[in-house]
Design a protein around this motif. Sequence first.
Motif, mmCIF file in Angstrom:
data_model
loop_
_atom_site.group_PDB
_atom_site.id
_atom_site.type_symbol
_atom_site.label_atom_id
_atom_site.label_comp_id
_atom_site.label_asym_id
_atom_site.label_seq_id
_atom_site.Cartn_x
_atom_site.Cartn_y
_atom_site.Cartn_z
ATOM 1 N N ARG A 61 -13.110 127.605 180.922
ATOM 2 C CA ARG A 61 -13.153 126.168 181.178
ATOM 3 C C ARG A 61 -13.588 125.882 182.624
ATOM 4 N N SER A 62 -13.056 126.625 183.562
ATOM 5 C CA SER A 62 -13.448 126.451 184.960
ATOM 6 C C SER A 62 -14.924 126.775 185.147
ATOM 7 N N LEU A 63 -15.392 127.809 184.449
ATOM 8 C CA LEU A 63 -16.803 128.163 184.541
ATOM 9 C C LEU A 63 -17.676 127.047 183.990
ATOM 10 N N LEU A 64 -17.282 126.464 182.851
ATOM 11 C CA LEU A 64 -18.072 125.387 182.260
ATOM 12 C C LEU A 64 -18.039 124.141 183.145
ATOM 13 N N TRP A 163 -9.061 118.105 179.152
ATOM 14 C CA TRP A 163 -8.306 119.343 179.318
ATOM 15 C C TRP A 163 -7.249 119.174 180.401
ATOM 16 N N THR A 164 -5.981 119.371 180.049
ATOM 17 C CA THR A 164 -4.896 119.253 181.015
ATOM 18 C C THR A 164 -4.900 120.450 181.955
ATOM 19 N N PRO A 165 -5.087 120.251 183.257
ATOM 20 C CA PRO A 165 -5.152 121.382 184.190
ATOM 21 C C PRO A 165 -3.797 122.073 184.324
ATOM 22 N N PRO A 166 -3.784 123.409 184.466
ATOM 23 C CA PRO A 166 -2.527 124.143 184.535
ATOM 24 C C PRO A 166 -2.053 124.401 185.962
ATOM 25 N N ALA A 167 -2.713 123.812 186.948
ATOM 26 C CA ALA A 167 -2.406 124.115 188.345
ATOM 27 C C ALA A 167 -2.623 122.869 189.186
ATOM 28 N N PRO A 168 -2.146 122.871 190.435
ATOM 29 C CA PRO A 168 -2.381 121.721 191.326
ATOM 30 C C PRO A 168 -3.866 121.438 191.509
ATOM 31 N N VAL A 169 -4.159 120.194 191.920
ATOM 32 C CA VAL A 169 -5.549 119.751 191.970
ATOM 33 C C VAL A 169 -6.375 120.549 192.965
ATOM 34 N N ALA A 217 -13.626 115.278 199.144
ATOM 35 C CA ALA A 217 -14.080 114.275 198.178
ATOM 36 C C ALA A 217 -13.824 114.723 196.737
ATOM 37 N N TYR A 218 -14.101 115.987 196.418
ATOM 38 C CA TYR A 218 -13.887 116.434 195.048
ATOM 39 C C TYR A 218 -12.404 116.532 194.710
ATOM 40 N N ALA A 219 -11.570 116.903 195.682
ATOM 41 C CA ALA A 219 -10.126 116.928 195.408
ATOM 42 C C ALA A 219 -9.631 115.526 195.067
ATOM 43 N N LEU A 220 -10.085 114.521 195.814
ATOM 44 C CA LEU A 220 -9.702 113.139 195.513
ATOM 45 C C LEU A 220 -10.238 112.705 194.152
ATOM 46 N N TRP A 221 -11.479 113.111 193.856
ATOM 47 C CA TRP A 221 -12.109 112.733 192.598
ATOM 48 C C TRP A 221 -11.397 113.348 191.399
ATOM 49 N N PHE A 222 -11.120 114.658 191.458
ATOM 50 C CA PHE A 222 -10.459 115.316 190.334
ATOM 51 C C PHE A 222 -9.012 114.840 190.190
ATOM 52 N N ARG A 223 -8.376 114.486 191.293
ATOM 53 C CA ARG A 223 -7.046 113.876 191.198
ATOM 54 C C ARG A 223 -7.135 112.555 190.434
ATOM 55 N N GLY A 224 -8.164 111.770 190.742
ATOM 56 C CA GLY A 224 -8.332 110.505 190.045
ATOM 57 C C GLY A 224 -8.602 110.685 188.562
ATOM 58 N N ILE A 225 -9.367 111.716 188.217
ATOM 59 C CA ILE A 225 -9.635 111.986 186.803
ATOM 60 C C ILE A 225 -8.336 112.284 186.062
ATOM 61 N N ARG A 226 -7.409 112.973 186.723
ATOM 62 C CA ARG A 226 -6.128 113.257 186.088
ATOM 63 C C ARG A 226 -5.323 111.983 185.841
ATOM 64 N N LEU A 227 -5.404 111.029 186.756
ATOM 65 C CA LEU A 227 -4.481 109.904 186.752
ATOM 66 C C LEU A 227 -5.031 108.638 186.106
ATOM 67 N N LEU A 228 -6.350 108.505 186.034
ATOM 68 C CA LEU A 228 -6.965 107.261 185.588
ATOM 69 C C LEU A 228 -7.786 107.476 184.321
ATOM 70 N N PRO A 229 -7.971 106.453 183.511
ATOM 71 C CA PRO A 229 -8.868 106.565 182.357
ATOM 72 C C PRO A 229 -10.286 106.910 182.804
ATOM 73 N N ALA A 230 -10.966 107.698 182.005
ATOM 74 C CA ALA A 230 -12.286 108.194 182.399
ATOM 75 C C ALA A 230 -13.282 107.074 182.661
ATOM 76 N N THR A 231 -13.272 106.035 181.813
ATOM 77 C CA THR A 231 -14.243 104.966 181.991
ATOM 78 C C THR A 231 -13.953 104.126 183.224
ATOM 79 N N GLU A 232 -12.697 104.104 183.665
ATOM 80 C CA GLU A 232 -12.384 103.383 184.896
ATOM 81 C C GLU A 232 -12.802 104.184 186.122
ATOM 82 N N VAL A 233 -12.471 105.464 186.125
ATOM 83 C CA VAL A 233 -12.744 106.269 187.308
ATOM 84 C C VAL A 233 -14.244 106.404 187.554
#
Length: 301
Positions: A61-64, A163-169, A217-233
């Motif tokens: 999954r990480s590779l994809l 996909w629910t991540p198994p580790a911190p962002v 920037a990507y840490a903030l972005w992926f955190r947002g993907i976890r917390l917000l609906p995809a179409t909003e983020v």
Amino acid sequence: MLSNRVVTALGPAIWGTTYFVTTEHLPPDRPLLAALLRSLPAGLLLLAVTRRLPVGIWWWRSLLLGALNMAAFLPLLYVAAYRLPGGVAATVGAVQPLVVAGFAALFLGQRSTARVALAGVAGVAGVSLLVLRANAALDWLGVAAALGGAVVMALGTVLGKRWTPPAPVLATTGWQLAAGGVLLLPVTLAVEGLPPRVTGENVAGYAYLALVGAVLAYALWFRGIRLLPATEVTFLTLLSPVVAAAVGWLALDQELTAAQLVGAAVVLAALVAAQTGGRGGGADHRVRGGRRGGSAPAATG
């Protein structure tokens, strides 16, 4: 929550500086090298800091995700930036929220609403007013790269939500950045090679894109993907051309016309309209598991 949206929005806002850094501080015509040095060092740094590796199914999954969000998206972003006037690249890239809505319906079971569709169309119109010029030349390879970049990032956003991540962002961000960098390394060496000369200014530019444009920037972005609906983020990516235009005005003395200001207002209105403020981030997640002096590109990544 509003605070989550504001924090997530900082990621696309940072990406809005990518065009300025690329055109002013990096070697010309090196899209693969720019993508590689933005992803691989950042990924290795996060791996060293977090000391977490993927487990089980998260290796592939990480590779994809790394292939989509880094190894495919970043080169396409830079190819579009090098081959197109910035306004054309930004306008094509602004279709990403509409593409995300389609993928969210397919993979998350999230229905698109008329408000989302109208906000998506308004976002494209606003970006075109903000950065598109009447004399903009079309390079169809550049257009294809901009459209392809929007599609692969949209797919990466939706799969990252599914996909629910198994580790911190920070750990999962490092997995994706490192995976993308590893995929880019042999391609970059084979196609572009290393530049004959790298200046201190180039090093500073690459360091900024790796540490600020990728790690932060990507840490903030992926955190947002976890917390917000995809179409909003995904609508938050429309901030990138707004920031890019502002940076061009402040740092490159680019003109801001009344039409551009109207375009910026339309973009911000579309962004606000797309934020439902309803069920929060878990709703759809639980269903299924370069030219100097030119106008700036979308730079959503």
